[in-house]
Each structure stands twice: as C-alpha cells, then as structure tokens.
Enzyme design. Structure first.
Site, PDB file in Angstrom:
ATOM      1  N   ASP A   9       0.868  -1.183   0.000  1.00 30.90           N
ATOM      2  CA  ASP A   9       0.000   0.000   0.000  1.00 30.90           C
ATOM      3  C   ASP A   9       0.901   1.227   0.000  1.00 30.90           C
ATOM      4  O   ASP A   9       1.935   1.234   0.680  1.00 30.90           O
ATOM      5  CB  ASP A   9      -0.914   0.004   1.232  1.00 30.90           C
ATOM      6  CG  ASP A   9      -2.121   0.922   1.063  1.00 30.90           C
ATOM      7  OD1 ASP A   9      -1.919   2.115   0.722  1.00 30.90           O
ATOM      8  OD2 ASP A   9      -3.248   0.451   1.265  1.00 30.90           O
ATOM      9  N   ASP A  10       0.514   2.255  -0.744  1.00 26.66           N
ATOM     10  CA  ASP A  10       1.337   3.460  -0.795  1.00 26.66           C
ATOM     11  C   ASP A  10       1.112   4.369   0.408  1.00 26.66           C
ATOM     12  O   ASP A  10       1.863   5.318   0.618  1.00 26.66           O
ATOM     13  CB  ASP A  10       1.064   4.238  -2.089  1.00 26.66           C
ATOM     14  CG  ASP A  10      -0.373   4.707  -2.192  1.00 26.66           C
ATOM     15  OD1 ASP A  10      -0.597   5.910  -2.444  1.00 26.66           O
ATOM     16  OD2 ASP A  10      -1.275   3.856  -2.040  1.00 26.66           O
ATOM     17  N   GLU A 366      19.868 -59.571 -15.228  1.00 29.44           N
ATOM     18  CA  GLU A 366      18.932 -60.698 -15.330  1.00 29.44           C
ATOM     19  C   GLU A 366      18.617 -61.287 -13.958  1.00 29.44           C
ATOM     20  O   GLU A 366      18.157 -62.420 -13.842  1.00 29.44           O
ATOM     21  CB  GLU A 366      19.518 -61.786 -16.232  1.00 29.44           C
ATOM     22  CG  GLU A 366      20.759 -62.482 -15.717  1.00 29.44           C
ATOM     23  CD  GLU A 366      22.058 -61.802 -16.110  1.00 29.44           C
ATOM     24  OE1 GLU A 366      23.080 -62.507 -16.194  1.00 29.44           O
ATOM     25  OE2 GLU A 366      22.057 -60.560 -16.316  1.00 29.44           O
TER      26      GLU A 366
END
Length: 451
Positions: A9-10, A366
């Site tokens: 917020d400014d 194997e």
C-alpha cells in the site's frame, strides 16, 4: 513457522493498520509501498500471501497482480486485492488480472482473516506438492494451457432458475452438471468433478453442512468449493471460509465476476493436479524398473526394512534370488531386444505365481529378488522350485518362435541380528552354488547365524 504475508500500500497508515491486524494473528509481515518493490520481494523472498492495494501511483495493484500471475516464479502465490472501489467492474478487473480474492475498505477484520486462512491452506497444499517435483515453478506454456482447459463443474442449488443462469454463464467454457439433492451431490462430487458451486441460501438443505461434509471426506477434501451467498450474509460467509470453502460469489450474480472466479479456482485445481501427476510419475521412475514394471533395487531395499525389523520380534522371512541361465548367450546370439522380451516374460511369470504379499523386484540385469514374509527357507525353496519348473517347462514365444529358458535360484532365511546385505549374500552364494551344480535348480543357504 508462521506464514509470511506481504502487504502492499502506498499509504503508511494503511500498512500500519494491516500489520497490526496480521501480527495479532501471529503472521510474519513484510511491507512494500509500491508495485515494483512488491514484485522484487515476491520474486526474491519466501512469501505465502500478498495483500495488494488496487490504487497506487506508478504501477497500480491491477498491473502488479497481472505481472505476479504471469511470472512462473510467483504465479502460485495467492493475491488478495484490497480496495475502496466497490464497483463490480473493478472486482472483475482484479480477478481477470489474476487476484484470488477481493476485500473492500474499510476492512472487516473477521472477513479478512477468514479469507487469509483459506488461501494460506491452499498455498500450503501447493507448496507440499511442489516440494515433491523436480520443477520448482510452472512454465509459461503450462500456465497458458491451464487457463484454457475445460473443467467439470457441479452446481448444487435447489433453485432451478439460479442453476440454469450459472450454467448459461459457464456452459461455453466448461462442462456443467446440476444437482439439488445434497446426498446425490456428495456422490457426484467424487466422480471427476473439478469445481463445486454450492448455494448457501438453499431452503432445502444446509449448504454449510454440505461443505463441511465434503471437507471431511478424503476423496473431496481438496475439491475447490465456490459458495453462493446473499450480500448481507457476512456471518455465514465467514463461517463458510472457516469450514474450508475456497471462494464466494454474491447474489445477484454478475456473469463476468462468476466466470473470473471459476476460472481462477479451476486453474489452481489443474495446477495442483499436474503437480500430483508429476509427483507420482517421479515416484514411479524412482522405484520402478522401466523394462519390466517391477519394483527396482531402491524399491526393494525400502520395502524389506519392515520385514527385517519383524525378525527381531520373532517373525521371519526368506529371500529368493532368481537368475536367468545363460542370459548373456541370449543377448549375444538373439540380440538385446529378444533379451528384453525374455526378461519381461520372466518378470510376468514371477509376479503371477507369487503371493500378493511377496515383494518382487528386478535387482539388476537378469537378476530378480523376492522377499517372502512369513516363509521359512523350506517353504521359500518349495515355492521357488515350483516357479523354476514352470519357467523351464513352458517355452517363451517371441515372434512365433519358441525359446526355452531356465532359471536358477538361491534361498536364505533371515536370521535375528542380520542385515539385508548379509541375507542377500547368503542367498547369492546359494545361487552361485546352483549355477555351479549345473543350473536350472534351486539351492538353499545352510549357513546359520548366531542369535
């Protein structure tokens, strides 16, 4: 560790007010006074949620939100727009920019905290999923794909006209079904539904109770829920967030806002789904042998741990090591493709002829390793010999040609105090003895370990 919330917020008094409210709920607060600083903090620091003022000089909240939601590094961070602008068009503008929710000034503390808790729960789930994937952030292509994907939306409302209006708004973008019976809705919610839209103003059923029921069911606990409320039902809305819903939309429903909120929830749902898919795929790659589909060596080592622990308490298990006889000759003469087909067929015969509780894995080359819980050496030997005879007595057909293949096996029963590698060594020694004695046979380790 408390969740970290970035407030933007400014106006310093607004920041102070928000910080006091959030600190009282034990959240860790980070502040920014403009959009550019907010973007830097979101990209460089670990932020769980952003409260973003819409009207700021320079880069305003709408533009800041749009940049956050198009950046793969910050796309997953929930954003709540905070503004004094109450017009529907401003809410739609914020939602289209990617905001997850909207709170109007003056801020109602209970309403704000309910929304914050809801979004933080969602963020926590996303973070957990992301921690299990190889990619820490979605690609831009993935975000674009998720934004265009059709969702399966279930509407639960006893007012047919209301459900029809919602379907009319969403029908071109998503697949819509409607249900007015809460019991049937609970069943339907478990069947390929991506989003639930629930009326909290129904006279025929309790919408809050339905939401609570869905959240308590493991099958639907992560299903996004969008609740429909009346404008004056602030108390019900707060209770709904505490119940676990994801978002709300007010009557009378504005088409653009509904579409934007639905798209936001679906995009998050699809992203979470993609993370889960990646996790399961990565897990499958880690513990599975890609050729045979059996568990691999890592899978076996993890799975046999509890069996080894059980030996301490008087339980037993036996290890069987199978090895394909003269496999190098098969590869050298017939080629590796035929050799792969032989291994896949051997694996299939092992799986289908062992018990469901037996742990069957391809340990390398194997060689196949099987742990048989509760089996003595004699019992494991009998099972292994039966499979040996089945393999050697039934040809493997490859491209129409019958190929006779045999296997040898070594058996070792776990003894108290042994480690897995010691049991394996005894079984492998028995296998070597079987090979040396002429192959196509099973031998049992006779070594006894002192208790």
């Amino acid at each position: 560790m408390s969740s970290r919330i970035l407030i933007v917020d400014d106006l310093v008094p607004n920041l102070n007010l928000l910080e006091v409210k959030l600190a009282a709920e034990y959240y860790d607060v980070v502040r920014a006074t403009n959009g550019l600083d907010a973007l830097k903090i979101a990209r460089s620091e670990n932020v769980d949620l952003i409260l973003l003022d819409a009207i700021m000089p320079g880069l305003n909240g709408f533009e800041t939100c749009a940049q956050l939601k198009t950046d793969p590094a910050t796309w997953h961070i929930p954003v709540v727009m905070v503004t004094a602008l109450e017009e529907t068009r401003n809410r739609i503008r914020g939602l289209e920019a990617g905001a997850d929710d909207f709170v109007t000034k003056p801020i109602d503390e209970f309403n704000l905290m309910a929304r914050v808790r809801s979004l933080l729960r969602l963020k926590m789930v996303t973070d957990q999923l992301m921690s299990h994937t190889t990619d820490s952030a979605p690609s831009r292509d993935l975000i674009d794909h998720l934004s265009r994907k059709r969702g399966n939306v279930l509407i639960v409302d006893d007012q047919q006209n209301s459900a029809a209006r919602i379907e009319n708004v969403l029908g071109d973008s998503h697949n819509i079904t409607a249900q007015n019976d809460p019991k049937e809705a609970i069943i339907a919610a478990t069947r390929n539904v991506d989003l639930l839209i629930v009326s909290l103003t129904s006279e025929a059923f309790d919408g809050l109770r339905l939401c609570a029921r869905l959240r308590s069911d493991p099958r639907t606990q992560d299903l996004p829920i969008l609740a429909i409320t009346e404008m004056a039902d602030e108390d019900i809305m707060v209770r709904a967030y505490d119940t676990g819903i994801n978002d709300t939309v007010m009557r009378p429903i504005e088409a653009g806002e509904l579409q934007a909120r639905v798209n936001t929830q679906l995009k998050r749902k699809f992203y979470a789904d993609s993370l889960r898919d990646d996790f399961h795929e990565n897990l499958e790659m880690v513990i599975s042998d890609p050729l045979t589909g059996l568990g691999n060596r890592r899978f076996f080592d993890r799975s046999v741990g509890p069996l080894l622990e059980g030996v301490t308490y008087g339980r037993t298990f036996s290890l069987v090591v199978f090895d394909v006889d003269h496999f190098k000759r098969v590869n050298d003469i017939l080629g590796h493709d035929v050799g792969d087909d032989v291994l896949k067929e051997i694996a299939a015969r092992l799986v289908t002829n062992m018990r469901a509780i037996d742990i069957v894995s391809r340990y390398g080359g194997e060689e196949f390793l099987i742990a048989m819980p509760g089996a003595t050496a004699d019992e494991a030997t009998a099972a292994a010999d039966r499979i040996r005879g089945l393999i050697s007595g039934t040809p493997i057909f490859i491209d129409g040609a019958a190929l006779k293949v045999s296997v040898s096996a070594g058996i070792a029963e776990a003894q108290k105090g042994e480690k897995v590698r010691e049991i394996f060594k005894r079984a492998d020694d028995a296998l070597y003895a079987a090979k040396k004695a002429g192959r196509d046979q099973v031998m049992q380790s006779q070594v006894k370990v002192a208790a």
